[in-house]
Scaffold this motif. Structure first.
Motif, PDB file in Angstrom:
ATOM      1  N   GLY A 213       0.889  -1.094  -0.111  1.00  0.00           N
ATOM      2  CA  GLY A 213       0.112   0.185  -0.123  1.00  0.00           C
ATOM      3  C   GLY A 213       0.870   1.173   0.014  1.00  0.00           C
ATOM      4  N   GLY A 214       2.227   1.281   0.246  1.00  0.00           N
ATOM      5  CA  GLY A 214       3.035   2.465   0.228  1.00  0.00           C
ATOM      6  C   GLY A 214       3.476   2.886  -1.081  1.00  0.00           C
ATOM      7  N   GLY A 215       3.227   2.041  -2.090  1.00  0.00           N
ATOM      8  CA  GLY A 215       3.647   2.367  -3.478  1.00  0.00           C
ATOM      9  C   GLY A 215       5.043   2.654  -3.483  1.00  0.00           C
ATOM     10  N   GLY A 216       5.608   2.945  -4.730  1.00  0.00           N
ATOM     11  CA  GLY A 216       6.891   3.436  -5.030  1.00  0.00           C
ATOM     12  C   GLY A 216       7.920   2.143  -5.091  1.00  0.00           C
ATOM     13  N   SER A 217       8.822   2.193  -6.048  1.00  0.00           N
ATOM     14  CA  SER A 217       9.540   0.952  -6.406  1.00  0.00           C
ATOM     15  C   SER A 217      10.664   0.906  -5.448  1.00  0.00           C
TER      16      SER A 217
ATOM     17  N   GLN B 231      10.510  12.432  -6.057  1.00  0.00           N
ATOM     18  CA  GLN B 231      11.593  11.536  -6.653  1.00  0.00           C
ATOM     19  C   GLN B 231      11.146  10.297  -6.473  1.00  0.00           C
ATOM     20  N   ALA B 232      10.490   9.865  -5.404  1.00  0.00           N
ATOM     21  CA  ALA B 232       9.820   8.756  -5.390  1.00  0.00           C
ATOM     22  C   ALA B 232       8.601   8.019  -5.709  1.00  0.00           C
TER      23      ALA B 232
ATOM     24  N   ASP C 228       3.648   8.886   3.013  1.00  0.00           N
ATOM     25  CA  ASP C 228       4.187   7.407   2.776  1.00  0.00           C
ATOM     26  C   ASP C 228       5.519   7.417   2.751  1.00  0.00           C
ATOM     27  N   LEU C 229       6.272   8.110   2.226  1.00  0.00           N
ATOM     28  CA  LEU C 229       7.689   8.184   2.070  1.00  0.00           C
ATOM     29  C   LEU C 229       8.225   8.168   3.615  1.00  0.00           C
ATOM     30  N   MET C 230       7.747   9.143   4.239  1.00  0.00           N
ATOM     31  CA  MET C 230       8.231   9.358   5.816  1.00  0.00           C
ATOM     32  C   MET C 230       8.101   8.363   6.546  1.00  0.00           C
TER      33      MET C 230
ATOM     34  N   LEU D 170      10.551   5.747   5.471  1.00  0.00           N
ATOM     35  CA  LEU D 170      12.067   5.976   6.006  1.00  0.00           C
ATOM     36  C   LEU D 170      12.127   5.963   7.691  1.00  0.00           C
ATOM     37  N   ALA D 171      10.991   6.348   8.247  1.00  0.00           N
ATOM     38  CA  ALA D 171      10.961   6.408   9.711  1.00  0.00           C
ATOM     39  C   ALA D 171      10.979   4.890  10.099  1.00  0.00           C
ATOM     40  N   HIS D 172      10.818   3.875   9.390  1.00  0.00           N
ATOM     41  CA  HIS D 172      10.741   2.453   9.799  1.00  0.00           C
ATOM     42  C   HIS D 172      12.217   2.173   9.520  1.00  0.00           C
TER      43      HIS D 172
END
Length: 154
Positions: free
Chosen positions: A21-25, A103-104, A110-112, A115-117
């Motif tokens: 569900g986060g998307g992004g490759s 970029q992502a 979702d990106l944060m 990255l937080a994980h």
């Protein structure tokens, strides 16, 4: 950044596999995390800023944003304190987060979240025995191979 790309891709792919569900490759997420670790956050000199190239600069930026105890826990030998997506977003700043998210191909949230994980685990492994690695970013790239490979097996 060949080895760094390869290792980050493997870890990100593994982590993303457990959370849909986060998307992004994985390639894009790898570039984002690799960029943060290689270039740092622009936290300036002093403290950790000069140590280990971009890792030190990134950690200094997070410390300057009020996450000092959290960052110390990642570098230290004890348990890692968590960082929230909101804390990370605030520490990195809206402009940087916006550029990274674009970029992502992900929303900033979702990106944060991703990255937080990942960031506490990666920093913890990059700082064995509670010490910043000596040397330049190239040394960190080499260390990431083993670290991220180990995270994949967890």
């Amino acid at each position: 950044m060949g080895l760094l790309d390869s290792v980050l891709g493997s870890v990100i792919g593994n982590m993303a596999g457990g959370r849909q569900g986060g998307g992004g490759s994985p390639d894009i997420l790898m570039q984002v995390l690799g960029g943060l670790l290689n270039q740092g956050g622009g936290g300036g000199a002093g403290g950790l800023g000069g140590a280990a190239g971009g890792l030190g600069a990134l950690l200094q930026q997070l410390q300057n944003a009020g996450l000092g105890d959290t960052v110390k826990s990642w570098v230290g030998t004890g348990q890692n304190l968590p960082v929230s997506a909101d804390q990370l977003q605030s520490a990195l700043g809206g402009d940087q987060v916006g550029a990274l998210a674009q970029q992502a191909g992900l929303s900033q949230g979702d990106l944060m979240s991703q990255l937080a994980h990942m960031l506490p685990q990666v920093v913890d492994q990059l700082t064995p025995n509670g010490q910043m690695p000596a040397g330049a970013g190239a040394d960190i790239s080499g260390m990431l191979g083993g670290i991220l490979g180990g995270l994949m097996k967890r």
